[in-house]
Scaffold this motif. Structure first.
Motif, PDB file in Angstrom:
ATOM      1  N   PHE A   1       0.832  -1.206   0.000  1.00  0.00           N
ATOM      2  CA  PHE A   1       0.000   0.000   0.000  1.00  0.00           C
ATOM      3  C   PHE A   1       0.869   1.258   0.000  1.00  0.00           C
ATOM      4  O   PHE A   1       0.571   2.234  -0.697  1.00  0.00           O
ATOM      5  CB  PHE A   1      -0.928   0.026   1.222  1.00  0.00           C
ATOM      6  N   PHE A   2       1.934   1.240   0.805  1.00  0.00           N
ATOM      7  CA  PHE A   2       2.780   2.430   0.886  1.00  0.00           C
ATOM      8  C   PHE A   2       3.583   2.624  -0.398  1.00  0.00           C
ATOM      9  O   PHE A   2       3.746   3.767  -0.875  1.00  0.00           O
ATOM     10  CB  PHE A   2       3.705   2.335   2.099  1.00  0.00           C
ATOM     11  N   ILE A   3       4.076   1.549  -0.978  1.00  0.00           N
ATOM     12  CA  ILE A   3       4.772   1.658  -2.273  1.00  0.00           C
ATOM     13  C   ILE A   3       3.831   2.213  -3.334  1.00  0.00           C
ATOM     14  O   ILE A   3       4.224   3.049  -4.153  1.00  0.00           O
ATOM     15  CB  ILE A   3       5.333   0.280  -2.690  1.00  0.00           C
ATOM     16  N   PHE A   4       2.587   1.776  -3.316  1.00  0.00           N
ATOM     17  CA  PHE A   4       1.580   2.312  -4.233  1.00  0.00           C
ATOM     18  C   PHE A   4       1.416   3.816  -4.031  1.00  0.00           C
ATOM     19  O   PHE A   4       1.395   4.592  -4.998  1.00  0.00           O
ATOM     20  CB  PHE A   4       0.253   1.590  -3.988  1.00  0.00           C
ATOM     21  N   GLY A   5       1.338   4.237  -2.766  1.00  0.00           N
ATOM     22  CA  GLY A   5       1.216   5.665  -2.481  1.00  0.00           C
ATOM     23  C   GLY A   5       2.416   6.457  -2.969  1.00  0.00           C
ATOM     24  O   GLY A   5       2.266   7.533  -3.561  1.00  0.00           O
ATOM     25  N   LEU A   6       3.616   5.929  -2.751  1.00  0.00           N
ATOM     26  CA  LEU A   6       4.821   6.623  -3.219  1.00  0.00           C
ATOM     27  C   LEU A   6       4.861   6.713  -4.743  1.00  0.00           C
ATOM     28  O   LEU A   6       5.291   7.736  -5.302  1.00  0.00           O
ATOM     29  CB  LEU A   6       6.064   5.886  -2.713  1.00  0.00           C
ATOM     30  N   THR A   7       4.428   5.654  -5.413  1.00  0.00           N
ATOM     31  CA  THR A   7       4.416   5.668  -6.876  1.00  0.00           C
ATOM     32  C   THR A   7       3.444   6.719  -7.403  1.00  0.00           C
ATOM     33  O   THR A   7       3.761   7.473  -8.334  1.00  0.00           O
ATOM     34  CB  THR A   7       4.047   4.282  -7.420  1.00  0.00           C
ATOM     35  N   GLU A   8       2.260   6.786  -6.791  1.00  0.00           N
ATOM     36  CA  GLU A   8       1.290   7.804  -7.197  1.00  0.00           C
ATOM     37  C   GLU A   8       1.802   9.209  -6.878  1.00  0.00           C
ATOM     38  O   GLU A   8       1.571  10.151  -7.637  1.00  0.00           O
ATOM     39  CB  GLU A   8      -0.056   7.562  -6.505  1.00  0.00           C
ATOM     40  N   LEU A   9       2.505   9.336  -5.768  1.00  0.00           N
ATOM     41  CA  LEU A   9       3.070  10.640  -5.411  1.00  0.00           C
ATOM     42  C   LEU A   9       4.123  11.063  -6.428  1.00  0.00           C
ATOM     43  O   LEU A   9       4.195  12.241  -6.823  1.00  0.00           O
ATOM     44  CB  LEU A   9       3.670  10.556  -4.008  1.00  0.00           C
ATOM     45  N   HIS A  10       4.912  10.128  -6.890  1.00  0.00           N
ATOM     46  CA  HIS A  10       5.873  10.443  -7.949  1.00  0.00           C
ATOM     47  C   HIS A  10       5.160  10.819  -9.240  1.00  0.00           C
ATOM     48  O   HIS A  10       5.552  11.776  -9.929  1.00  0.00           O
ATOM     49  CB  HIS A  10       6.814   9.269  -8.204  1.00  0.00           C
TER      50      HIS A  10
END
Length: 709
Positions: free
Chosen positions: A505-514
């Motif tokens: 979930f957190f990796i997904f959030g970081l990817t969307e943030l990028h």
């Protein structure tokens, strides 16, 4: 019953000087007084001799030869409160349990591994599950009884807690061998369930077509949603249907998603005054909700509404996404920058009290004329629709209401907005439901993704600031010096090794943030955490466990495959690996994602509605997969028009990289940018589709044509 409001109780107990207390909590408390979880603190003054989960409790059970009474719940759970007030605050229950059992309390939000393991047992033994979850274990942690809510006294064919305690106390002495045998058999069943089939499935679009047919069979053509009551939002189902609708030009798939999103917004499931979604609807009409509000529901619903906005171009869906995030930022944002878990259903000892209205209450705030208009529009009557009061809801959206009343939509919208603000201010003077102020890494990852994507699509730069603050908080407070994520933060304490869902979930959030702001830090961290995830959770056969190889094992390491209220961690991990493999040019990451997808897909083919997130990953894997590199001629160049083209339509298989001049960091992280240069000194877009790159273009119009080709 405790006199404190739950929020006041948790605050009061959190401020106690624990250094002055004995190890068992002393005469006023039990051992839960030393915990950080609001749910556990809510039980710290119970007469039950509660322990937190840990070796101390089980060692005592072994030493004294006693069974373990295990209770699992969470602080915003209505029926958990009911059982607490009826039983756990009761001296008679304490006198029945304390001498004969070792009592353990678990916050399921802190420890999903414990919850998932014993929820599976409950479902195996009873055919259903839920919270509060009640288990009896041997000192070896093997379960031999499972139930959900139990009343204090037996009634209506349901065994009460007092009768259960008496019966098991006797059986423990007279039939211990049979209890041990039952526990061993259940343990073996759990171990067999964890074994995964070696067979993999071919990645093809037929799985998506079959999923659409499954959803159609259960679609409620009268009220939207799927099946009958209760109805849950499950937004990842709707995001999948929108992708299926786009891929196959399937209008029915899109209609199922859009009608459900519309009815969710219009019904009582949606807080018409303060915004945000309640947990689920107890009826088929989306009218009467279970009133708790959870962070993950807000995040996932926002993503689904944004998908719908891109798929249709209709402002309604973008507006709902903005409304949900207004609630999230206003009421769930923690002072330190991340987001809290959720809000309770109860206040003043009753469910929904904070949210319901009478006509008299509305008129006292708005006056008779405006009050009567609002009562008519939101279905507020003297008889009420919920225990004599009213859950505000809309039978039609504002555009239709404007036609019905011959009022310009802007005028009606302004009137309702003014009234809503007045009612919101009046409601703020009521006793508010308890807010669980734990910060969970995984749930914050979903919120970060929703905020970041909304910031990009709706042109709301403030939202990306909120997303970045939350991400930075997790990285600063919930990541060890060695780089390992932790799950929970509260009151200055970070603890519990993060689970697969936290990582994915957190990796997904970081990817969307990028993707929203093109900050290289977040791409670099997403890649680093993904490689760490594979190291911690891999089973050496291409699959992933729920718990890391450095964490406690609760009978098994767990493999949560099915989506529930949140997507399965393994399914979102597949999408992350595929996307990050493409963004970075790391073929090994991409291959790990495809292999894991193929391994998980057979179960999705059998039961597609339980694997929506995996099928979303399949839709991405089937392509066409696109990467767009936008090269800037100088640091001040703004590719606004090109980004608008890329974001105005649903493009779930398109990723974007922004190449600034002399960006050595990005060139190191992302192989696709390395040969993509500016043409003629202008902002230049390079489109690569399924690893075949097109000629560069230097205008938004040319990019739009190329994307349509």
């Amino acid at each position: 019953m405790q006199a404190d409001h739950p929020q006041d109780l948790v605050t009061r107990l959190s401020q106690i000087d624990q250094s002055r207390l004995p190890a068992d909590g002393g005469p006023e408390f039990n051992r839960l007084i030393f915990e950080k979880s609001p749910y556990l603190l809510q039980h710290a003054e119970n007469p039950l001799d509660w322990y937190p989960w840990g070796d101390e409790a089980f060692e005592r059970a072994r030493r004294e030869n006693k069974p373990v009474f295990l209770s699992i719940g969470y602080s915003t759970c209505h029926w958990c409160h009911v059982m607490a007030h009826e039983s756990f605050e009761d001296r008679q229950v304490a006198d029945a349990l304390n001498p004969h059992f070792i009592c353990i309390k678990v916050d399921r939000e802190e420890r999903p591994d414990i919850d998932n393991t014993y929820m599976t047992v409950c479902q195996m033994l009873t055919g259903s599950g839920g919270w509060p979850l009640t288990l009896l274990l041997t000192p070896e942690r093997q379960p031999f009884f499972a139930a959900t809510y139990l009343p204090k006294d037996s009634r209506g064919g349901m065994m009460g807690l007092l009768d259960l305690a008496r019966k098991v106390t006797e059986l423990w002495q007279t039939e211990r061998s049979r209890i041990d045998q039952t526990g061993a058999q259940i343990r073996e069943s759990l171990l067999r369930l964890e074994q995964t089939a070696a067979k993999s499935a071919t990645l093809d679009a037929q799985s998506l077509r079959a999923a659409r047919d499954h959803f159609l069979q259960s679609f409620d053509r009268h009220h939207a949603g799927f099946g009958s009551a209760p109805k849950f939002p499950t937004p990842h189902n709707l995001s999948l249907l929108l992708r299926i609708g786009q891929r196959f030009a399937d209008q029915q798939a899109q209609v199922m998603a859009l009608q459900t999103l519309q009815q969710m917004r219009l019904g009582g499931l949606f807080d018409q005054i303060g915004f945000g979604l309640h947990r689920y609807s107890v009826d088929a009409r989306w009218l009467v909700p279970h009133f708790e509000k959870m962070l993950y529901d807000q995040a996932l619903a926002t993503l689904a509404y944004l998908d719908a906005w891109q798929a249709t171009g209709e402002n309604f869906y973008g507006q709902v996404a903005q409304e949900i995030l207004d609630y999230l930022v206003r009421d769930l944002k923690h002072p330190e920058g991340a987001f809290c878990c959720g809000e309770d259903a109860d206040s003043e000892g009753e469910e929904g009290t904070f949210y319901v209205w009478t006509p008299e209450q509305i008129r006292s705030v708005l006056g008779k004329e405006q009050g009567d208009i609002l009562c008519h529009i939101y279905g507020v009557t003297e008889s009420g629709n919920f225990e004599g009061k009213n859950i505000l809801h809309l039978e039609r959206d504002v555009a239709e209401l404007a036609k019905e009343t011959a009022t310009p939509p802007e005028q009606l919208g302004a009137l309702l907005g003014e009234a809503r603000h007045k009612l919101l201010a009046a409601r703020a003077r009521r006793i508010r439901p308890h807010r669980d102020d734990k910060i969970l890494t995984g749930w914050n990852g979903l919120a970060i993704a929703a905020l970041a994507r909304a910031a990009a699509l709706l042109d709301q730069p403030a939202l990306i600031t909120h997303a970045a603050k939350a991400a930075d908080f997790i990285l600063e407070q919930l990541r060890t010096a060695e780089g390992r994520l932790l799950r929970r933060y509260r009151a200055g304490d970070a603890a519990i090794p993060a689970f697969l869902e936290d990582y994915s979930f957190f990796i997904f959030g970081l990817t969307e943030l990028h993707q929203a702001g093109f900050d290289n830090r977040y791409l670099a961290t997403a890649l680093d955490l993904s490689r760490g995830m594979l190291h911690l959770f891999s089973d050496a056969q291409g699959d992933l466990y729920d718990t890391g190889d450095d964490a406690e094992t609760i009978i098994t390491r767990g493999r949560s495959r099915h989506d529930g209220a949140v997507p399965a961690g393994s399914s979102l991990a597949v999408l992350n690996l595929l996307r990050l493999g493409r963004l970075s040019g790391d073929a090994q990451l991409e291959q790990r994602g495809e292999d894991l997808l193929a391994r998980l897909l057979p179960a999705a083919i059998q039961n597609p509605q339980a694997f929506s997130q995996l099928l979303i990953a399949l839709d991405y894997a089937l392509g066409p997969r696109e990467e767009v590199v936008i090269a800037l001629p100088d640091a001040d160049a703004r590719p606004t028009e090109m980004l608008k083209v890329l974001r105005q339509k649903l493009r779930p298989r398109t990723l974007v990289l922004l190449r600034r001049p002399d960006d050595a960091v990005l060139e190191h992280l992302a192989a696709p940018v390395r040969d993509k240069q500016v043409v003629d000194g202008r902002i230049t877009a390079w489109l690569c589709r399924d690893q075949s790159c097109q000629a560069p273009v230097t205008s938004a119009e040319e990019l739009e044509k190329m994307l349509a080709g």
